[in-house]
Motif scaffolding. Sequence first.
Motif, PDB file in Angstrom:
ATOM      1  N   VAL A  50       0.649  -1.089  -0.129  1.00  0.00           N
ATOM      2  CA  VAL A  50      -0.165   0.059   0.144  1.00  0.00           C
ATOM      3  C   VAL A  50       0.875   1.159   0.033  1.00  0.00           C
ATOM      4  O   VAL A  50       1.421   1.680   1.028  1.00  0.00           O
ATOM      5  CB  VAL A  50      -0.979   0.151   1.265  1.00  0.00           C
ATOM      6  N   ARG A  51       1.136   1.682  -1.187  1.00  0.00           N
ATOM      7  CA  ARG A  51       1.834   3.089  -1.319  1.00  0.00           C
ATOM      8  C   ARG A  51       1.141   3.978  -1.698  1.00  0.00           C
ATOM      9  O   ARG A  51       1.766   5.361  -1.846  1.00  0.00           O
ATOM     10  CB  ARG A  51       2.990   2.687  -2.349  1.00  0.00           C
ATOM     11  N   SER A  52      -0.125   4.044  -2.021  1.00  0.00           N
ATOM     12  CA  SER A  52      -1.003   5.284  -2.449  1.00  0.00           C
ATOM     13  C   SER A  52      -2.019   5.229  -1.884  1.00  0.00           C
ATOM     14  O   SER A  52      -2.636   4.076  -1.553  1.00  0.00           O
ATOM     15  CB  SER A  52      -0.849   5.387  -4.055  1.00  0.00           C
ATOM     16  N   GLN A  53      -3.110   6.337  -2.046  1.00  0.00           N
ATOM     17  CA  GLN A  53      -4.589   6.281  -1.713  1.00  0.00           C
ATOM     18  C   GLN A  53      -5.104   5.247  -2.523  1.00  0.00           C
ATOM     19  O   GLN A  53      -6.325   4.590  -2.124  1.00  0.00           O
ATOM     20  CB  GLN A  53      -5.113   7.461  -1.778  1.00  0.00           C
ATOM     21  N   VAL A 110      -3.545   0.851   6.458  1.00  0.00           N
ATOM     22  CA  VAL A 110      -3.539   2.263   6.749  1.00  0.00           C
ATOM     23  C   VAL A 110      -2.046   2.643   7.234  1.00  0.00           C
ATOM     24  O   VAL A 110      -1.694   3.674   6.791  1.00  0.00           O
ATOM     25  CB  VAL A 110      -4.664   2.692   7.590  1.00  0.00           C
ATOM     26  N   THR A 111      -1.576   1.963   8.118  1.00  0.00           N
ATOM     27  CA  THR A 111      -0.305   2.096   8.797  1.00  0.00           C
ATOM     28  C   THR A 111       0.605   2.330   7.438  1.00  0.00           C
ATOM     29  O   THR A 111       1.621   3.133   7.625  1.00  0.00           O
ATOM     30  CB  THR A 111       0.165   1.214   9.668  1.00  0.00           C
ATOM     31  N   ASN A 112       0.643   1.333   6.478  1.00  0.00           N
ATOM     32  CA  ASN A 112       1.713   1.182   5.435  1.00  0.00           C
ATOM     33  C   ASN A 112       1.527   2.784   4.613  1.00  0.00           C
ATOM     34  O   ASN A 112       2.356   3.023   4.118  1.00  0.00           O
ATOM     35  CB  ASN A 112       1.385   0.100   4.617  1.00  0.00           C
ATOM     36  N   LEU A 113       0.465   2.929   4.232  1.00  0.00           N
ATOM     37  CA  LEU A 113       0.027   4.045   3.580  1.00  0.00           C
ATOM     38  C   LEU A 113       0.485   5.572   4.458  1.00  0.00           C
ATOM     39  O   LEU A 113       1.321   6.379   3.723  1.00  0.00           O
ATOM     40  CB  LEU A 113      -1.404   4.472   3.240  1.00  0.00           C
ATOM     41  N   GLN A 114       0.439   5.511   5.632  1.00  0.00           N
ATOM     42  CA  GLN A 114       0.858   6.738   6.435  1.00  0.00           C
ATOM     43  C   GLN A 114       2.336   6.740   6.519  1.00  0.00           C
ATOM     44  O   GLN A 114       3.053   7.869   6.330  1.00  0.00           O
ATOM     45  CB  GLN A 114       0.481   6.590   7.978  1.00  0.00           C
ATOM     46  N   ARG A 115       3.039   5.435   6.363  1.00  0.00           N
ATOM     47  CA  ARG A 115       4.386   5.283   6.389  1.00  0.00           C
ATOM     48  C   ARG A 115       4.988   5.685   5.054  1.00  0.00           C
ATOM     49  O   ARG A 115       6.226   6.583   4.842  1.00  0.00           O
ATOM     50  CB  ARG A 115       4.879   4.004   6.853  1.00  0.00           C
TER      51      ARG A 115
END
Length: 464
Positions: A55-58, A201-206
Amino acid sequence: MRGNKEIGLWGVLQTHTFGTARLPVQKSISLPTQPYERRIRRQMAVLADIGARPVRSQADLDACLNDVLLTASEMLQISRCSLWQFALDGSGIECMAYVDDPGVPNIVGVSINAASHPGYFSELRTNRLFISDNTQTDDRLASLRPYLAEAWIGAMLDAPVVIGGQSWGVLCCEHRGGPRQWLVEEQSFVANLADCVAIAVTNLQRAQAEERLGQAEGRLRSLLSSQEKQKAAVTVDPLTRLPNRDALRLRLEELAANRSGYAIICIDCDDLAKVNDSLGHAAGDTALSVLAQRLEQQANRFGMLARLRSDEFALLVPGVHTPGDLEAIAEVLLTEVRTPVNIAGHTLTQSISLGIALPERLEDDADEVIRNAATAMRRAKEQGGGTFAHFDPTMRHQAVARLRLEADLVTALRRDELQLFYQPIMALGERRLMGFEGLVRWIHPKEGVIPPSQFIEQAEESSL
């Protein structure tokens, strides 16, 4: 958040096809369909697939969350499954995504105020799951009962989504019709799905934080002179102010050009993840900075200390050394960090694991020597941490074998290659059968039957 459409008694759903009809009286039901073992294997495969997605983007996050909702709807055989996010001040939740039957009203953007429904929100904040087998008799849902009756919701299984110890949102699974008894396996599955949401969600935030950091570093570099820009890019780690991986590589190139021998001691903090989880990432950064300072005080006596990544460091020891010399250095570093330190008002005792490697030949690639030291360090961590290990080639073969085993295990889950065998439990005095112990076996298409001793540990380490 998408606006503030507080719904009171959920008037927004008055156009629902069920109108204001009340729930019909039905007996409580449960919905076992496939055999238990097959359902569990399928749930494991689904969770492994969702949890492993990058998960790298919205857009990545939206796709992952949509699959979570669709999966919950299918596996639980329910119509409505939705994801709600808490307001920043915790005053309520707002629907950010849902799946439902065609033609029902869109609930994205609808919000629920916590003050209006204290029983429900109190349960969400204190329990791992909110389980209601009968919404019409559940006193915790008294304030929500008009909406539930209007939408024909007879049972609910909700799982809070917790990130960093804080309530981020709620995964809501709603059964239409009469009451329903939620099975234990269903409860566990929904809780694990909520964890998958938290991970995504954590992966996106990171990823977003890394992007912001990259942009900030870019703006900073643009303000530096050409000489300062090069120095900042290749020599300094911004958190610890230690030389970074590029600076270490430059120094190794100098040694190689001079035909000088060296050793690498790879250092890893054993307990940084615990500090991050319990005290927060700010405290974790402080702990990492303190560790770097303490290591540097001793490392300067022996060579050059650099930060490789996250909580991993490398000590370059120039010259030709015996194993005994390197072990003495390792003992000095281990002793230095054992003294308790104060981090965020808490007294902590730090622990490190070390791996020692030397090049077999002076012309050996420096990155390979660093990798060898890191492999030995991981062996020290496997031995319980707080110690050191020397690299030997068998470690590399074992690491490759573990990587191959993990890849095969992912395929095994998808192909249902894991099977249960049952071993009888006998009461010898009475000469009668008391029960069975279920033992998992991996029926590998090439290796044959693989016992759990060869793959369970790897499955646990990789969260499979």
